[in-house]
Design a protein around this motif. Structure first.
Motif, PDB file in Angstrom:
ATOM      1  N   ALA A  53       5.525   3.381   3.138  1.00 27.03           N
ATOM      2  CA  ALA A  53       4.181   3.361   3.829  1.00 27.03           C
ATOM      3  C   ALA A  53       4.080   1.827   4.556  1.00 27.03           C
ATOM      4  O   ALA A  53       5.183   1.005   4.206  1.00 27.03           O
ATOM      5  CB  ALA A  53       3.105   3.369   2.909  1.00 27.03           C
ATOM      6  N   PHE A  54       3.602   1.897   5.660  1.00 31.87           N
ATOM      7  CA  PHE A  54       3.336   0.489   6.292  1.00 31.87           C
ATOM      8  C   PHE A  54       2.364  -0.049   5.580  1.00 31.87           C
ATOM      9  O   PHE A  54       1.214   0.133   5.526  1.00 31.87           O
ATOM     10  CB  PHE A  54       2.934   0.797   7.670  1.00 31.87           C
ATOM     11  N   ARG A  55       2.631  -1.193   4.859  1.00 29.00           N
ATOM     12  CA  ARG A  55       1.827  -2.119   4.271  1.00 29.00           C
ATOM     13  C   ARG A  55       1.844  -3.526   4.265  1.00 29.00           C
ATOM     14  O   ARG A  55       3.119  -4.243   4.259  1.00 29.00           O
ATOM     15  CB  ARG A  55       2.336  -1.892   2.504  1.00 29.00           C
ATOM     16  N   VAL A  56       0.952  -4.434   4.702  1.00 29.52           N
ATOM     17  CA  VAL A  56       0.881  -5.610   4.947  1.00 29.52           C
ATOM     18  C   VAL A  56      -0.469  -6.151   4.411  1.00 29.52           C
ATOM     19  O   VAL A  56      -1.508  -5.709   4.675  1.00 29.52           O
ATOM     20  CB  VAL A  56       0.816  -6.012   6.514  1.00 29.52           C
TER      21      VAL A  56
ATOM     22  N   PRO B 288       8.889  -3.408   1.706  1.00 31.65           N
ATOM     23  CA  PRO B 288      10.348  -4.217   2.230  1.00 31.65           C
ATOM     24  C   PRO B 288      10.512  -3.578   3.626  1.00 31.65           C
ATOM     25  O   PRO B 288      11.157  -4.146   4.107  1.00 31.65           O
ATOM     26  CB  PRO B 288      11.250  -3.502   1.025  1.00 31.65           C
ATOM     27  N   ILE B 289      10.339  -2.168   3.649  1.00 32.57           N
ATOM     28  CA  ILE B 289      10.522  -1.530   5.024  1.00 32.57           C
ATOM     29  C   ILE B 289       9.673  -2.198   6.162  1.00 32.57           C
ATOM     30  O   ILE B 289       9.978  -2.243   7.290  1.00 32.57           O
ATOM     31  CB  ILE B 289      10.146   0.047   4.716  1.00 32.57           C
ATOM     32  N   THR B 290       8.550  -2.718   5.821  1.00 33.47           N
ATOM     33  CA  THR B 290       7.381  -3.327   6.850  1.00 33.47           C
ATOM     34  C   THR B 290       7.731  -4.599   7.075  1.00 33.47           C
ATOM     35  O   THR B 290       7.733  -4.778   8.393  1.00 33.47           O
ATOM     36  CB  THR B 290       5.881  -3.205   6.130  1.00 33.47           C
ATOM     37  N   LEU B 291       8.370  -5.431   6.235  1.00 28.54           N
ATOM     38  CA  LEU B 291       8.854  -6.725   6.491  1.00 28.54           C
ATOM     39  C   LEU B 291      10.081  -6.621   7.413  1.00 28.54           C
ATOM     40  O   LEU B 291      10.170  -7.302   8.516  1.00 28.54           O
ATOM     41  CB  LEU B 291       9.327  -7.505   5.182  1.00 28.54           C
ATOM     42  N   TYR B 292      10.980  -5.730   7.301  1.00 29.32           N
ATOM     43  CA  TYR B 292      12.231  -5.496   8.107  1.00 29.32           C
ATOM     44  C   TYR B 292      11.730  -5.289   9.438  1.00 29.32           C
ATOM     45  O   TYR B 292      12.289  -5.356  10.483  1.00 29.32           O
ATOM     46  CB  TYR B 292      13.223  -4.515   7.382  1.00 29.32           C
ATOM     47  N   ALA B 293      10.461  -3.974   9.511  1.00 28.94           N
ATOM     48  CA  ALA B 293      10.195  -3.707  10.859  1.00 28.94           C
ATOM     49  C   ALA B 293       9.437  -4.760  11.747  1.00 28.94           C
ATOM     50  O   ALA B 293       9.897  -5.008  12.757  1.00 28.94           O
ATOM     51  CB  ALA B 293       8.913  -2.590  10.782  1.00 28.94           C
TER      52      ALA B 293
ATOM     53  N   GLY C  25       6.879   7.662   5.162  1.00 26.53           N
ATOM     54  CA  GLY C  25       5.630   7.040   4.643  1.00 26.53           C
ATOM     55  C   GLY C  25       4.308   8.198   4.091  1.00 26.53           C
ATOM     56  O   GLY C  25       3.644   7.759   3.166  1.00 26.53           O
ATOM     57  N   TYR C  26       4.400   9.178   4.752  1.00 29.26           N
ATOM     58  CA  TYR C  26       3.494  10.408   4.343  1.00 29.26           C
ATOM     59  C   TYR C  26       3.759  10.969   2.976  1.00 29.26           C
ATOM     60  O   TYR C  26       3.065  11.036   2.215  1.00 29.26           O
ATOM     61  CB  TYR C  26       3.141  11.385   5.442  1.00 29.26           C
ATOM     62  N   PHE C  27       5.064  11.079   2.877  1.00 32.16           N
ATOM     63  CA  PHE C  27       5.444  11.843   1.561  1.00 32.16           C
ATOM     64  C   PHE C  27       5.707  10.951   0.470  1.00 32.16           C
ATOM     65  O   PHE C  27       5.652  11.222  -0.636  1.00 32.16           O
ATOM     66  CB  PHE C  27       6.652  12.687   1.751  1.00 32.16           C
ATOM     67  N   LEU C  28       6.161   9.845   0.848  1.00 30.39           N
ATOM     68  CA  LEU C  28       6.817   8.575  -0.196  1.00 30.39           C
ATOM     69  C   LEU C  28       5.896   7.350   0.225  1.00 30.39           C
ATOM     70  O   LEU C  28       6.489   6.145   0.419  1.00 30.39           O
ATOM     71  CB  LEU C  28       7.965   8.598  -0.485  1.00 30.39           C
ATOM     72  N   PRO C  29       4.642   7.295   0.308  1.00 28.04           N
ATOM     73  CA  PRO C  29       3.753   6.328   0.660  1.00 28.04           C
ATOM     74  C   PRO C  29       4.244   4.924  -0.312  1.00 28.04           C
ATOM     75  O   PRO C  29       4.030   3.746   0.269  1.00 28.04           O
ATOM     76  CB  PRO C  29       2.291   6.796   0.569  1.00 28.04           C
ATOM     77  N   GLU C  30       4.435   5.343  -1.621  1.00 36.31           N
ATOM     78  CA  GLU C  30       4.770   3.875  -2.402  1.00 36.31           C
ATOM     79  C   GLU C  30       6.061   3.312  -2.131  1.00 36.31           C
ATOM     80  O   GLU C  30       6.202   2.165  -2.449  1.00 36.31           O
ATOM     81  CB  GLU C  30       4.828   4.556  -3.819  1.00 36.31           C
TER      82      GLU C  30
END
Length: 278
Positions: free
Chosen positions: A64-67, A188-193, A56-61
């Motif tokens: 990244a944790f986004r809600v 996408p990764i945040t929804l799965y989390a 998330g730091y190197f590839l935030p787009e």
């Protein structure tokens, strides 16, 4: 344009590989399927930590944790609750079936899952109803092929394990179809989390398994590998839902059950009939 052919290949192969790894884990008589059910989400959550902190730091787009604030509106929270409940039921039924039944029997039944997803997407979303009618016709043909593949001497052969696989496929379809409604408010990764966190909490409270954190070394290793694959799979799935829609994504991933049958025949020496392959 989204790379459809690589997406189809990566999605089908990742789903098939993850399923075969978990079947190999569940073949062990000492592994309780309910304990592994809870453990599988625990493994995913462990891996989410470096994903958000490092990737998330190197590839935030991408990672990244986004809600967004819209995600916390009541109607969207209810959708998330539906996803979580459907996920709990889907994993329970599928792991129960995988524990005791051959994959070459389960996977032809799970071919109903794409059919369920397509019908639900048509019902829930007006944007999906713009898809060509040929897709529905193809889905009905697939469903009829499934029924005929289980007919022997004029009796439909369904036992409690194949029925569990059918219910699991239905609830997975509901889980996936509902995801389209709220994916715009998460990465996408945040929804799965979020999905995995709440499923882990709910399954831990409901089932109260005794050996979640004391699984054997092989289960930990293979479970972690499966977790990596499922994170990658859901990332592809949710990303494609945004870019291409639910129905097209479902059709692209539809080769997975066929690959699972082939892998099962190779690695587990399970026999495949011509009817099931068709």
């Amino acid at each position: 344009p989204f790379p459809l052919i690589p997406l189809a290949g990566a999605g089908a192969i990742s789903e098939a590989t993850g399923t075969i790894i978990e079947k190999n884990i569940l073949r062990n008589k000492k592994v309780n399927f309910v304990s592994y059910d809870v453990f599988s989400f625990f493994a995913i959550l462990i891996l989410m930590i470096p994903i958000f902190l490092i990737l998330g730091y190197f590839l935030p787009e991408v990672f990244a944790f986004r809600v967004s604030s819209e995600a916390f509106q009541l109607n969207h929270l209810l959708v998330l609750a539906g996803i979580v409940i459907a996920g709990v039921l889907a994993n329970y039924f599928i792991f129960f079936a995988m524990k005791w039944e051959k994959m070459t029997i389960i996977e032809p039944i799970r071919l109903m899952q794409p059919l369920f997803i397509i019908f639900l997407a048509f019902f829930f979303y007006s944007s999906e109803r713009q898809t060509q009618p040929g897709i529905i016709i193809a889905s009905i043909i697939a469903a009829l092929a499934l029924v005929f593949s289980h007919i022997k001497k004029h009796h439909v052969q369904f036992n409690k394990y194949s029925l569990a696989a059918l219910f699991g496929s239905l609830f997975f379809a509901l889980d996936m179809a509902l995801s389209k409604a709220i994916i715009a408010y998460y990465s996408p990764i945040t929804l799965y989390a979020f999905r995995c966190f709440f499923i882990f909490i709910l399954t831990f409270v409901i089932f109260r398994p005794k050996k979640v954190f004391s699984m054997g070394t092989n289960v930990w290793r293979n479970g972690m590998i499966a977790a990596v694959i499922w994170i990658f799979y859901r990332f592809l799935l949710y990303t494609s839902y945004v870019a291409e829609g639910v129905i097209l994504t479902t059709l692209l991933f539809i080769l997975a059950p066929i690959l699972i049958c082939i892998f099962s025949a190779i690695f587990f020496k399970e026999k495949m009939s011509i009817r099931n392959i068709i």
